[in-house]
Design a protein around this motif. Sequence first.
Motif, PDB file in Angstrom:
ATOM      1  N   MET A 174      40.512  74.731 -87.049  1.00 38.24           N
ATOM      2  CA  MET A 174      40.920  73.881 -87.736  1.00 38.24           C
ATOM      3  C   MET A 174      42.268  74.031 -88.218  1.00 38.24           C
ATOM      4  O   MET A 174      42.596  75.152 -88.532  1.00 38.24           O
ATOM      5  CB  MET A 174      39.685  73.692 -89.353  1.00 38.24           C
ATOM      6  N   GLN A 175      43.061  73.338 -88.376  1.00 38.68           N
ATOM      7  CA  GLN A 175      44.149  73.261 -88.479  1.00 38.68           C
ATOM      8  C   GLN A 175      45.004  71.964 -89.947  1.00 38.68           C
ATOM      9  O   GLN A 175      44.341  71.244 -89.798  1.00 38.68           O
ATOM     10  CB  GLN A 175      45.101  73.293 -87.208  1.00 38.68           C
ATOM     11  N   THR A 176      45.470  72.678 -90.975  1.00 38.17           N
ATOM     12  CA  THR A 176      46.122  71.996 -91.623  1.00 38.17           C
ATOM     13  C   THR A 176      47.433  72.190 -91.905  1.00 38.17           C
ATOM     14  O   THR A 176      47.722  72.976 -91.966  1.00 38.17           O
ATOM     15  CB  THR A 176      45.406  72.342 -93.478  1.00 38.17           C
ATOM     16  N   TYR A 177      47.691  70.364 -92.477  1.00 36.84           N
ATOM     17  CA  TYR A 177      49.240  70.594 -93.099  1.00 36.84           C
ATOM     18  C   TYR A 177      49.536  69.886 -94.102  1.00 36.84           C
ATOM     19  O   TYR A 177      48.555  68.732 -94.281  1.00 36.84           O
ATOM     20  CB  TYR A 177      50.376  69.544 -91.476  1.00 36.84           C
ATOM     21  N   ILE A 182      58.505  70.657 -99.799  1.00 37.09           N
ATOM     22  CA  ILE A 182      57.792  71.736 -99.048  1.00 37.09           C
ATOM     23  C   ILE A 182      56.507  71.468 -98.622  1.00 37.09           C
ATOM     24  O   ILE A 182      55.625  69.889 -98.789  1.00 37.09           O
ATOM     25  CB  ILE A 182      57.024  72.246-100.426  1.00 37.09           C
ATOM     26  N   GLY A 183      56.070  72.418 -97.492  1.00 36.68           N
ATOM     27  CA  GLY A 183      55.558  71.985 -96.221  1.00 36.68           C
ATOM     28  C   GLY A 183      54.368  72.958 -96.318  1.00 36.68           C
ATOM     29  O   GLY A 183      55.353  74.337 -95.938  1.00 36.68           O
ATOM     30  N   VAL A 184      53.376  73.158 -95.712  1.00 37.65           N
ATOM     31  CA  VAL A 184      52.510  74.262 -95.801  1.00 37.65           C
ATOM     32  C   VAL A 184      51.434  73.620 -94.750  1.00 37.65           C
ATOM     33  O   VAL A 184      50.851  73.038 -94.380  1.00 37.65           O
ATOM     34  CB  VAL A 184      51.585  74.326 -97.073  1.00 37.65           C
ATOM     35  N   LYS A 199      51.924  68.444 -88.033  1.00 35.45           N
ATOM     36  CA  LYS A 199      50.163  68.522 -87.813  1.00 35.45           C
ATOM     37  C   LYS A 199      50.315  70.639 -88.041  1.00 35.45           C
ATOM     38  O   LYS A 199      51.408  71.067 -87.935  1.00 35.45           O
ATOM     39  CB  LYS A 199      49.961  67.833 -86.909  1.00 35.45           C
ATOM     40  N   GLY A 200      49.596  70.698 -88.030  1.00 35.41           N
ATOM     41  CA  GLY A 200      48.461  71.980 -88.524  1.00 35.41           C
ATOM     42  C   GLY A 200      49.224  72.638 -87.513  1.00 35.41           C
ATOM     43  O   GLY A 200      48.661  72.523 -86.488  1.00 35.41           O
TER      44      GLY A 200
END
Length: 1010
Positions: A326-329, A317-319, A247-248
């Motif tokens: 708020m978190q982003t994956y 690729i993972g960002v 998760k982000g």
Amino acid sequence: MYKSLLFCCLFLLSIGQAWAQDRQLGGTVRDEGGQGLPGVNVQIKGSTRGTTTDANGGYRLNASGAGTLVFSSIGYASKEVPFTAAQSEVTAVQLAVDDRTLNEVVVTALGIEKSAKTLTYATQQIEGSKITQVRDANFVNTLSGKIAGLQVVQGAGGVGSAARVTLRGNRSLNGNNNALIVVDGVVYDNSLGGQVGNDFGGYNGSDGAANINPDDIESVNVLKGAAGSVLYGSRAANGVMIITTKKGKAGRVSVDVNSGIVTESAMLLPELQNTYGQGAGGKSNTTASGSWGGTGTTYPNNVSDFFRNGVSTNNSIGVTGGTDKMQTYFSYTHNKNQGLIPNNDLTRHTLNLRLSNQIGKRFSTEGKITYMFQNIDNKIKVGEEGGIVMNIYKIPRSVDLESTKTFETPDGVPNYWTSSSIYMNPYWTINRVINAEKRNRITFLGVANYKLTDWLTLTGRVSVDRFFDRNLRSFYNRTLLFAGNGGTFTAFDAQNLEQNIDLFAQGNNSFGADFKLNYTVGGQFSKRFNQTVGASANGLQIPNKFDLGFARALQPVSGLSARQVNGVFARAEASYKDYLILELTARNDWSSTLPAPHSYFYPSVGLTAVLSDMVKMPEFVTFAKIRAAYTRVGNDAAPYLLQQTYSFQQGGSNGFIQRDTRQSIPDLKPELTNSLEIGLDWRFAQNRFGLDFTYYKTNTINQLLLLGLAPASGFAEQYINSGNFENRGIELSLNAKIVDSPSLRWDATLNLSRNTNTIVSLHPDIKKAALGGGFGRTSTPVVAEGGSYGDLETQRWATDTQGRNIVDANGKPVVTTSQVSVGNFNPRLMLGLQNNFSWKGFNLGVLFDGRFGGIVTSGTEANLAFDGNAAYTVNNREGGWVLPGVTATGETNTKAINAETFWTTVSGGRYSWGEFFTYDATNVRLRELTLGYTFKMPSNLFIKQARLSAVGRNLFFVYRGSAIMDIPGVPKRKLSFDPDISLGAGNFQGVEYGNVPASRSVGLNLQLSF
């Protein structure tokens, strides 16, 4: 799709600009010896901003103002270090070994995080990094040897094959024995489709596990017994693999890239003779099917050269990034895998987006959506009839492989070196027998958490898992066994839908300084739907026009299944001074597949005592814990068994309705498993050594058995509830820090398990039942009262009352009149030994994996012997071979035979005397090898971390078992196939017939972080 991806990228860039005003805060984390500690969690206290240290212990993260950094890692005491608003570097932080408690937090049922110290049942966890370096098209195949008590059997159908994953043995006769897979707290559909149930062979369905992208996995926690998985209900009786995905994280945008390339080659092929060519009776004949001719020119590589060296690539690729709120994956992965069989390829694309939001102090949400597209070309047909591998192995030793590549005439007539009603040119099979499978899968997860009070949280979770399969099978005109006039074409679509809704409350209360109580109460709604729609054209008006509109005769392909399970559950854990923990769990389910009131209830109780906190232990004991648990788990049945079913049949003017020949079972009972486990977890010498031991015993009752009925009843068979299957065994995991110095580190883990099974009872009218699809032409796996699950029965060399082999009047062996037991396909002991060495920037990982005991019968070897292709058929070709034995009347044998007479007699061609071709499946192999180097990157470089690794899998066997029968005059025959590869992932095991060989892979893997 492209607009959505563009939006995500722009979104990440925009929030990245918002973080640009923060400053970078960094430093190094070291252990007590001064060595950099990788994988340490670093978080700003009171926020969601955090990161992990790299291979050298370094870290950097965004920070604003002053605050406190919290450093935590498994096996080390957590540490808090304050920092000021002016600081950009935090002086070297040193973590001390935690010598009193286990701080490790593991994910348990329903996604609930718990301290490993308090668990009342056995678990074992693997970090995601352990399964992303040495890879497989199906990630569960990489778990072999890494979990005590877990056995993985790989399907024989090439890339994309389903895998069979069992924990603590087999429990169900006609049901599923696979462990349940749970992803982020939600059950993941791992249905296997149709699996081959006999050695005639067929096509296997794909499983769901292969659709999980290992690059998105944070950790895998295995709940081995029913005690840990009871909250998941009916489907968890076989244990659970809980997968937590990435998760982000709050902080700057970070990018991780993982790219690898490997080449795969056949690891183990049959040993073939290269002396005698095509013919029979010692005379050469270019139309003969076997290699019983005279000596002459042979082609030693005419089998091995058929298999290709496949090249497989993975690029991921993972960002990740976000704010405190708020978190982003986001990730994208592309896999391309080539099988050993030409034209057998797999391509997979996976897109994953996960968002986490903190909306106010009490309310948070999380959403995840994953899309996967997979395409498998030329999926391999396994088994004897029409299987590609058997067509390869039938090539006589004097036939040049190059001459077979012209597999048809200009008129489309197959080119074969002899006449046959079964076998064909292998190049015809790979070019004129086409089986394509496409899968589109989308999964959605939505979670909402509301903190009612400081001690009570409500959680609601909704998940949808839906996938569509399109299958196209084409058999060109003149394909033996399977092609109608003009060819045969089958096209069908299958859709699977699973919906789950969970609602539960979690509470934590303290009563004074010594007593704590945490609990979970909730309910679950689960619905599954499966439908298959299509048609088969058995014959085409225009030859090889693969279109249903050109069918000579059209046969529908259809199926429908729907089921629903509702459940309520409760769990309470009471602890006294954190060293005495009592856990109680209960669940009640209502299943649509059971008769009214559709209900079944199952509880569990567990107790843990941390002895090292209760009493003073010797100084060398760092931690000591004992635990025990007793559980009952229920399991419902397949749909539509309660009432009599009917089928529509073509015929007459409008067709007709026909009653099915299987009688209904209106009083169906749920299958129940009672489980007891006792274990201990001890650590010594400041955590330098550790021991985790478990003893377990399970009894599964109310098995669904098929009972044959007399024709006068109007039915052929009916299901009945009966039986008691018992499994008992041990699991042992030992770990040690053998060398722990600033310059060199050597960690070792030994996993060992043993399981024994007893069929306590079946039914007064049934004392034996076949597994899978029933009778096997080589061996038949059975369950028999007083025996064990997976006993193999086959025809043997007949013996007299003194145990002497019997021969006929011509000196040939005599076979038993029926199939009798020769052993069991399950290993008696499984072992995995993992070693990891670290020196400066280098890391070496070595995994040895072994199974000891168990047998496998090989139909492939029987065919090779029948044709005179096997290496051991060279002996005694000239005759004069007098077999030690007696005649039926007891006289000593004096009649001489030759190898051709012997092997064609005992192999029987397609139906063999299985004892002669049954092998001890014991084997030890170098399962995985990795050698990597982590580069030290300048702090001002945009690449934050780089690691390059050489990787290898299934490199070689250290030991292989041999045939269980020593035949006088024949050399010792070693195992010539991989016993960890099976015809399918169902319950029909222990028989090898035309399996695709195991592959050896070597390659490179590059990991970059930005």
